[in-house]
Scaffold this motif. Structure first.
Motif, PDB file in Angstrom:
ATOM      1  N   ASN A  95      26.757  38.313  35.856  1.00  0.00           N
ATOM      2  CA  ASN A  95      25.911  37.709  36.888  1.00  0.00           C
ATOM      3  C   ASN A  95      25.671  36.227  36.608  1.00  0.00           C
ATOM      4  OD1 ASN A  95      25.594  40.049  38.430  1.00  0.00           O
ATOM      5  ND2 ASN A  95      23.653  40.621  37.477  1.00  0.00           N
ATOM      6  N   ASP A  96      25.589  35.874  35.325  1.00  0.00           N
ATOM      7  CA  ASP A  96      25.392  34.475  34.958  1.00  0.00           C
ATOM      8  C   ASP A  96      26.588  33.604  35.343  1.00  0.00           C
ATOM      9  OD1 ASP A  96      22.830  34.656  33.982  1.00  0.00           O
ATOM     10  OD2 ASP A  96      23.367  34.448  31.868  1.00  0.00           O
ATOM     11  N   ILE A  97      27.794  34.046  35.032  1.00  0.00           N
ATOM     12  CA  ILE A  97      28.954  33.206  35.345  1.00  0.00           C
ATOM     13  C   ILE A  97      29.270  33.232  36.836  1.00  0.00           C
ATOM     14  CG2 ILE A  97      29.861  33.461  33.008  1.00  0.00           C
ATOM     15  CD1 ILE A  97      32.048  35.288  34.109  1.00  0.00           C
ATOM     16  N   LEU A  98      28.873  34.303  37.505  1.00  0.00           N
ATOM     17  CA  LEU A  98      29.075  34.410  38.949  1.00  0.00           C
ATOM     18  C   LEU A  98      28.384  33.280  39.694  1.00  0.00           C
ATOM     19  CD1 LEU A  98      29.832  36.060  41.566  1.00  0.00           C
ATOM     20  CD2 LEU A  98      27.651  37.250  41.248  1.00  0.00           C
ATOM     21  N   VAL A  99      27.183  32.882  39.256  1.00  0.00           N
ATOM     22  CA  VAL A  99      26.417  31.906  40.032  1.00  0.00           C
ATOM     23  C   VAL A  99      27.092  30.539  40.083  1.00  0.00           C
ATOM     24  CG1 VAL A  99      24.254  33.100  39.547  1.00  0.00           C
ATOM     25  CG2 VAL A  99      24.918  31.153  38.122  1.00  0.00           C
ATOM     26  N   GLN A 100      28.080  30.301  39.244  1.00  0.00           N
ATOM     27  CA  GLN A 100      28.830  29.050  39.319  1.00  0.00           C
ATOM     28  C   GLN A 100      30.119  29.225  40.116  1.00  0.00           C
ATOM     29  OE1 GLN A 100      28.142  28.457  34.887  1.00  0.00           O
ATOM     30  NE2 GLN A 100      28.077  26.342  35.587  1.00  0.00           N
ATOM     31  N   GLY A 101      30.216  30.383  40.777  1.00  0.00           N
ATOM     32  CA  GLY A 101      31.368  30.651  41.634  1.00  0.00           C
ATOM     33  C   GLY A 101      32.506  31.354  40.941  1.00  0.00           C
ATOM     34  N   ALA A 102      32.316  31.747  39.691  1.00  0.00           N
ATOM     35  CA  ALA A 102      33.414  32.304  38.901  1.00  0.00           C
ATOM     36  C   ALA A 102      33.637  33.784  39.157  1.00  0.00           C
ATOM     37  CB  ALA A 102      33.163  32.071  37.413  1.00  0.00           C
ATOM     38  N   GLU A 103      34.886  34.165  39.208  1.00  0.00           N
ATOM     39  CA  GLU A 103      35.291  35.574  39.237  1.00  0.00           C
ATOM     40  C   GLU A 103      35.417  36.060  37.796  1.00  0.00           C
ATOM     41  OE1 GLU A 103      39.295  38.247  40.156  1.00  0.00           O
ATOM     42  OE2 GLU A 103      39.125  36.232  41.022  1.00  0.00           O
ATOM     43  N   VAL A 163      34.222  36.070  30.398  1.00  0.00           N
ATOM     44  CA  VAL A 163      34.965  34.871  30.779  1.00  0.00           C
ATOM     45  C   VAL A 163      35.456  35.063  32.208  1.00  0.00           C
ATOM     46  CG1 VAL A 163      37.004  33.438  30.346  1.00  0.00           C
ATOM     47  CG2 VAL A 163      35.673  34.323  28.419  1.00  0.00           C
ATOM     48  N   GLY A 164      35.237  34.039  33.022  1.00  0.00           N
ATOM     49  CA  GLY A 164      35.697  34.063  34.409  1.00  0.00           C
ATOM     50  C   GLY A 164      36.376  32.763  34.754  1.00  0.00           C
TER      51      GLY A 164
END
Length: 347
Positions: A95-103, A163-164
């Motif tokens: 959820n943390d990396i998602l907020v920067q648009g990352a898959e 990692v995304g």
């Protein structure tokens, strides 16, 4: 060569059961296999997990995140419930990396304990695999460390690493947010993995029947409900609507997390009447005598993720997220910040 005392020691004598570690690896292989996705090279057992970045990314930026489950684990030990904390572990990082648009592409875990119990460790890692499936990322590898005397009997600690990737041109950093933008709130599944030191203190004081009925469920089930993973609905939303900012509501609650995506000249104005605080948070507040400001600072209070979009896109975004199974509230808006004003105001 013999020891001075003529005693022949093994690693097992020192408290480390290598056979149990091997048994755990074999037990979790089927669950890890279900998380495999395009890009994974090889399987579990190597010294490092291998992942080939998809050619669909033209100018990729890698986004990484790490977290744990925190003192929610203490509640898991007390209740002897180990099947959901793995989902929490994955959720906190993806959820943390998602907020920067990352898959999210892949996930690694670290499981440390004093004495390895294969059954409970398998439950934990099955949960990790389930979380990875929900996030669409591969469980690429991990580490299990059995360290006698480092942890109390029956306890363990968890850490996770995600990692995304995101196209550089699609990186979300909040720089496009302007006054008038709308803040959507996505419902949480519960307390997620934050504030559990306070939760446990309130339990200690209130002494509730954790196995008793709480609004149709056992209170223990409500307290252990795993963190919601928002990855798939939000990745789909980003394909159709410009998302200007997203905030994972973790430690610090709404008031401290939303400013992380706002420029200094902006403030978020939230109306707490736009969503209903779930019964769990009302119970915690009443039994702990917790002030409103402290509730908003410690807990998600029913909102696990916020999404910031242009006003003209708000209804379409809300409709798409609801169609994907999310419960969505329009909880506020962005406005110009007055001198000396806080960056999050809860009305």
């Amino acid at each position: 060569m013999t020891s001075p005392s003529n005693v022949s020691l093994s690693y097992r004598d020192a408290g480390v059961d290598m056979d149990a570690g091997d048994a755990l690896v074999e037990a979790i292989k089927p669950f890890a296999k279900r998380t495999m996705r395009e890009g994974v090279m090889g399987g579990l057992g190597g010294f490092g997990g291998l992942f080939e970045l998809s050619k669909k990314f033209k100018d990729p930026v890698l986004v990484s995140g790490t977290d744990g489950v925190g003192t929610k684990l203490k509640l898991a030990f007390m209740l002897n419930r180990h099947d959901t904390v793995g989902i929490d572990l994955v959720a906190m990082s993806v959820n943390d990396i998602l907020v920067q648009g990352a898959e999210p592409l892949f996930f690694l875990d670290y499981f440390g304990c004093g004495k390895l119990d294969v059954a409970s460790a398998t439950d934990v890692i099955k949960g990790i695999a389930k979380g990875c499936e929900q996030a669409g990322c591969a469980l690429l590898g991990g580490e299990t460390a059995e360290m006698p005397t480092m942890y109390p009997d029956g306890e363990y600690d968890l850490a996770g690493f995600a990692v995304g990737a995101v196209e550089k041109s699609k990186l979300i950093d909040g720089s496009k947010i302007v006054p008038g933008d709308v803040i959507l709130g996505l419902a949480s599944s519960g307390a997620h993995s934050n504030g559990y030191s306070l939760v446990r203190k309130i339990i200690e004081i209130a002494k509730p029947d954790l196995e008793g009925d709480f609004h149709g469920r056992k209170l223990a089930d409500v307290l252990m409900e795993p963190t919601r993973i928002y990855v798939k609905p939000l990745l789909a939303l980003m394909e159709t609507i410009e998302v200007k900012g997203m905030v994972h509501i973790t430690g610090g609650g709404l008031v401290e997390n939303i400013p992380r995506v706002l420029q200094d000249h902006l403030t978020a104005v939230l109306d707490h009447n736009t969503w209903t605080m779930p019964p769990l948070f009302t119970w915690l507040q009443q039994n702990g005598g917790v002030a409103d400001a402290e509730m908003h600072r410690v807990f998600n209070c029913g909102i696990g993720m916020t999404v910031i979009v242009a006003k003209e896109n708000a209804e379409a975004a809300r409709a798409q997220l609801e169609a994907a199974g999310e419960t969505v509230f329009t909880i506020g808006e962005v406005r110009a910040r007055a001198e000396g004003e806080a960056q999050t105001i809860v009305l």
